[in-house]
Design an enzyme around this catalytic site. Structure first.
Site, PDB file in Angstrom:
ATOM      1  N   SER A  33       0.839  -1.213   0.000  1.00 51.89           N
ATOM      2  CA  SER A  33       0.000   0.000   0.000  1.00 51.89           C
ATOM      3  C   SER A  33       0.866   1.251   0.000  1.00 51.89           C
ATOM      4  O   SER A  33       0.609   2.210  -0.736  1.00 51.89           O
ATOM      5  CB  SER A  33      -0.885   0.015   1.251  1.00 51.89           C
ATOM      6  OG  SER A  33      -1.815  -1.033   1.205  1.00 51.89           O
ATOM      7  N   GLY A 105      -5.770  -3.983  -7.841  1.00 51.51           N
ATOM      8  CA  GLY A 105      -6.911  -3.126  -7.530  1.00 51.51           C
ATOM      9  C   GLY A 105      -6.465  -1.787  -6.981  1.00 51.51           C
ATOM     10  O   GLY A 105      -7.038  -0.744  -7.315  1.00 51.51           O
ATOM     11  N   ASP A 331      -6.859  -8.377   4.076  1.00 54.01           N
ATOM     12  CA  ASP A 331      -6.150  -9.292   3.174  1.00 54.01           C
ATOM     13  C   ASP A 331      -5.639 -10.544   3.893  1.00 54.01           C
ATOM     14  O   ASP A 331      -5.034 -11.424   3.261  1.00 54.01           O
ATOM     15  CB  ASP A 331      -4.971  -8.571   2.512  1.00 54.01           C
ATOM     16  CG  ASP A 331      -5.437  -7.427   1.625  1.00 54.01           C
ATOM     17  OD1 ASP A 331      -6.599  -7.460   1.174  1.00 54.01           O
ATOM     18  OD2 ASP A 331      -4.638  -6.494   1.382  1.00 54.01           O
ATOM     19  N   LYS A 358     -12.194  -9.333  -4.209  1.00 51.80           N
ATOM     20  CA  LYS A 358     -10.730  -9.204  -4.256  1.00 51.80           C
ATOM     21  C   LYS A 358     -10.213  -9.848  -5.551  1.00 51.80           C
ATOM     22  O   LYS A 358     -10.968 -10.028  -6.486  1.00 51.80           O
ATOM     23  CB  LYS A 358     -10.123  -9.823  -2.998  1.00 51.80           C
ATOM     24  CG  LYS A 358     -10.537  -9.106  -1.711  1.00 51.80           C
ATOM     25  CD  LYS A 358     -10.061  -7.667  -1.699  1.00 51.80           C
ATOM     26  CE  LYS A 358     -10.445  -6.957  -0.403  1.00 51.80           C
ATOM     27  NZ  LYS A 358     -10.100  -5.533  -0.421  1.00 51.80           N
TER      28      LYS A 358
HETATM   29  O1  LIG Z   1      -5.618   0.957  -0.053  1.00 48.15           O
HETATM   30  C1  LIG Z   1      -4.907  -0.057  -0.163  1.00 48.15           C
HETATM   31  O2  LIG Z   1      -3.682   0.000  -0.369  1.00 48.15           O
HETATM   32  C2  LIG Z   1      -5.559  -1.381  -0.019  1.00 48.15           C
HETATM   33  C3  LIG Z   1      -6.825  -1.451   0.498  1.00 48.15           C
HETATM   34  C4  LIG Z   1      -7.562  -2.716   0.626  1.00 48.15           C
HETATM   35  O3  LIG Z   1      -8.542  -2.769  -0.386  1.00 48.15           O
HETATM   36  P1  LIG Z   1     -10.003  -2.077  -0.243  1.00 48.15           P
HETATM   37  O4  LIG Z   1      -9.834  -0.625  -0.227  1.00 48.15           O
HETATM   38  O5  LIG Z   1     -10.758  -2.552  -1.452  1.00 48.15           O
HETATM   39  O6  LIG Z   1     -10.566  -2.621   1.039  1.00 48.15           O
HETATM   40  C5  LIG Z   1      -6.668  -3.931   0.507  1.00 48.15           C
HETATM   41  O7  LIG Z   1      -7.451  -5.079   0.307  1.00 48.15           O
HETATM   42  C6  LIG Z   1      -5.648  -3.800  -0.595  1.00 48.15           C
HETATM   43  O8  LIG Z   1      -4.782  -4.910  -0.626  1.00 48.15           O
HETATM   44  C7  LIG Z   1      -4.796  -2.582  -0.419  1.00 48.15           C
HETATM   45  C1  LIG Z   2      -6.685  -7.098  -2.368  1.00 42.13           C
HETATM   46  C2  LIG Z   2      -5.387  -6.964  -2.604  1.00 42.13           C
HETATM   47  O1  LIG Z   2      -4.803  -6.066  -3.465  1.00 42.13           O
HETATM   48  P1  LIG Z   2      -5.423  -5.160  -4.616  1.00 42.13           P
HETATM   49  O2  LIG Z   2      -6.822  -4.750  -4.217  1.00 42.13           O
HETATM   50  O3  LIG Z   2      -4.481  -4.012  -4.725  1.00 42.13           O
HETATM   51  O4  LIG Z   2      -5.434  -5.976  -5.872  1.00 42.13           O
HETATM   52  C3  LIG Z   2      -4.403  -7.789  -1.865  1.00 42.13           C
HETATM   53  O5  LIG Z   2      -3.202  -7.493  -1.994  1.00 42.13           O
HETATM   54  O6  LIG Z   2      -4.756  -8.747  -1.146  1.00 42.13           O
END
Ligand SMILES: O=C(O)C1=C[C@@H](OP(=O)(O)O)[C@@H](O)[C@H](O)C1
Ligand SMILES: C=C(OP(=O)(O)O)C(=O)O
Length: 450
Positions: A33, A105, A331, A358
């Site tokens: 992140s 994501g 996660d 996810k």
């Molecule tokens: O802001 C971030 O860096 C993240 C937020 C989370 O997702 P969500 O915002 O969809 O909960 C997490 O699951 C992802 O791995 C990283």
């Molecule tokens: C949900 C995750 O990442 P992202 O949403 O960035 O694909 C993760 O790393 O578990």
């Protein structure tokens, strides 16, 4: 934009329980992140930012490529050492090809906030997993700034964005607990005249807020209700380049720590792990299960709390994890489910609806991981109930990892603690967040086939 940051070939693995305990003292790669945000904020700032400890996983390399395509000068100086010459808030340029965010994501959602608030047109895509994930959650609030979005049905990538260089500042209450949505709104607010306000009913990871302040923006955070927050950002700040030290990723440390708990006799130290309280729900839950996790050498590095974690193997019992804890360990549920499978008694994890969107449907995939290996599990509404085996996970199953790194690593941890070998169809996606995972596990004695 074609790049080589994608798993190119399938890597199957069969995991046997090691003959001896795991032991050693290691570092895990940098926080994912924080690494994405470091590259994005450095590209939006004026001046030169040096980053130490950047995660060089495929997800973060996608962000580096995208910020380069938008005009930033990004150079890799050495392992985890990167230099970014930023463009300034109004200095990004229209990319001349499609931005491919791969499996990430975070990259896609955060970048949408940047692209929506610049006066040019861009197109974003991703791999088959990312093209299946919802983007409406960012398109809806960002459209109110004056940006125009054209997506596939259901708000899926590829997505065309006609940005607005003079975006309206938003006041937005998050309908889902998502740091990605919060961050997209705040990133769009950087270019908006006036105040952008985000209400989150449950606090989510605050790396964006911390880094905005680090680069000189004015951000106010106030408590709201039971565990919520209101975040206010003054638009059009002067973002000035800053050096960044990225801590070890607690979400990556999770796999090493659970393996250390489950393989009898093990003792492992993971050094320099980020301990931001909005990320440590797994450690709280494991301790509630009776885990011996000792934190030492606590310090602040690059504005984030960091410490060394020593895990000593031992028996675990079932746990009831409240829904309000989910954002701080979102996660980590697949690997917590492996710990719960090993524990004595029943565990219940509440409020897991976000797991369905996810890299895979992680609720269904975690159930399949456990069931394939002889562990009984139920889903009741959005809750998962794991029936612990009292240290006797049968194993012997084949796990389908569905383009999902966390499932692949959870399956490997399960194999290290099961009576019969666990087969994993593809471990290649581990490189998105934890390059070198198999080698690192082998350095503490996991004995995985390389
Ligand atoms: O802001 C971030 O860096 C993240 C937020 C989370 O997702 P969500 O915002 O969809 O909960 C997490 O699951 C992802 O791995 C990283
Ligand atoms: C949900 C995750 O990442 P992202 O949403 O960035 O694909 C993760 O790393 O578990």
């Amino acid at each position: 934009m074609k790049t080589d940051h994608a798993p190119s070939s399938v890597r199957a693995l069969t995991v046997h329980a090691p003959r001896a305990p795991l032991s050693g003292s290691i570092h895990v790669p940098g926080d994912k992140s924080i690494s994405h945000r470091a590259l994005m904020f450095a590209a939006l700032a004026r001046g030169t930012t040096h980053i130490t400890g950047l995660l060089e996983g495929e997800d973060v390399l996608r962000t580096a490529d995208a910020m380069r395509a938008l005009g930033a000068d990004i150079i890799r100086d050495g392992v985890g050492e990167w230099t970014v010459k930023g463009c300034g808030l109004d200095g990004l340029r229209e990319p001349d090809d499609v931005l491919d965010m791969g499996n990430s994501g975070t990259a896609a959602r955060l970048l949408s906030g940047i692209l929506a608030s610049h006066g040019f047109t861009s197109v974003m895509t991703g791999d088959a997993s990312l093209r299946g994930r919802p983007m409406k959650r960012v398109m809806d609030p960002l459209a109110a700034t004056g940006a125009v979005f054209l997506s596939r049905q259901g708000g899926r990538l590829p997505l065309a964005i006609q940005g607005n260089g003079d975006p309206a500042p938003l006041s937005y209450r998050l309908p889902v607990a998502s740091a990605q949505v919060k961050s997209a709104v705040l990133l769009a607010g950087l270019n908006a005249a006036g105040e952008t306000r985000v209400e989150e009913p449950v606090a989510t990871r605050d790396h964006t807020e911390n880094m905005l302040r680090h680069f000189g923006a004015t951000v106010r955070v106030e408590p709201m209700g039971a565990g919520g927050r209101v975040i206010t950002l003054q638009g059009r700040p002067e973002l000035v380049a800053q050096d960044i030290v990225v801590p070890g990723d607690p979400s990556s440390a999770a796999f090493v720590l659970v393996a250390g708990l489950l393989v009898p006799g093990s003792k492992v130290v993971v050094q320099g792990v980020g301990l931001n309280p909005l990320r440590t729900g797994l450690f709280t839950s494991l301790r509630e299960m009776g885990a011996d996790l000792a934190i030492s050498n606590e310090r602040v590095e690059g504005g984030e709390p960091v410490g060394d974690i020593t895990v000593t193997a031992g028996a675990l019992h079932g746990v009831d994890v409240p829904a309000t804890r989910a954002p701080s360990m979102i996660d980590e549920y697949p690997v917590l489910a492996v710990a719960a499978a090993h524990a004595t008694g029943q565990s219940r994890f509440r409020g897991l609806e976000e797991l369905r969107v996810k890299e895979s449907d992680r609720l269904a995939a975690t159930v399949a991981l456990l069931e394939a290996n002889g562990v009984k599990v139920d889903v009741v509404g959005d809750d998962m109930i794991v029936h612990g085996t009292g240290g006797a996970i049968p194993g012997g199953g084949l796990v389908r990892t569905r383009m999902d790194h966390r499932l692949a690593m959870s399956a490997i941890v399960m194999g290290l603690a099961a009576s019969s070998p666990v087969s994993v169809d593809d471990t290649a996606f581990i490189d998105t967040s934890f390059p070198g995972f198999v080698a690192l596990m082998n350095s503490i004695g996991a004995g995985l086939a390389a």
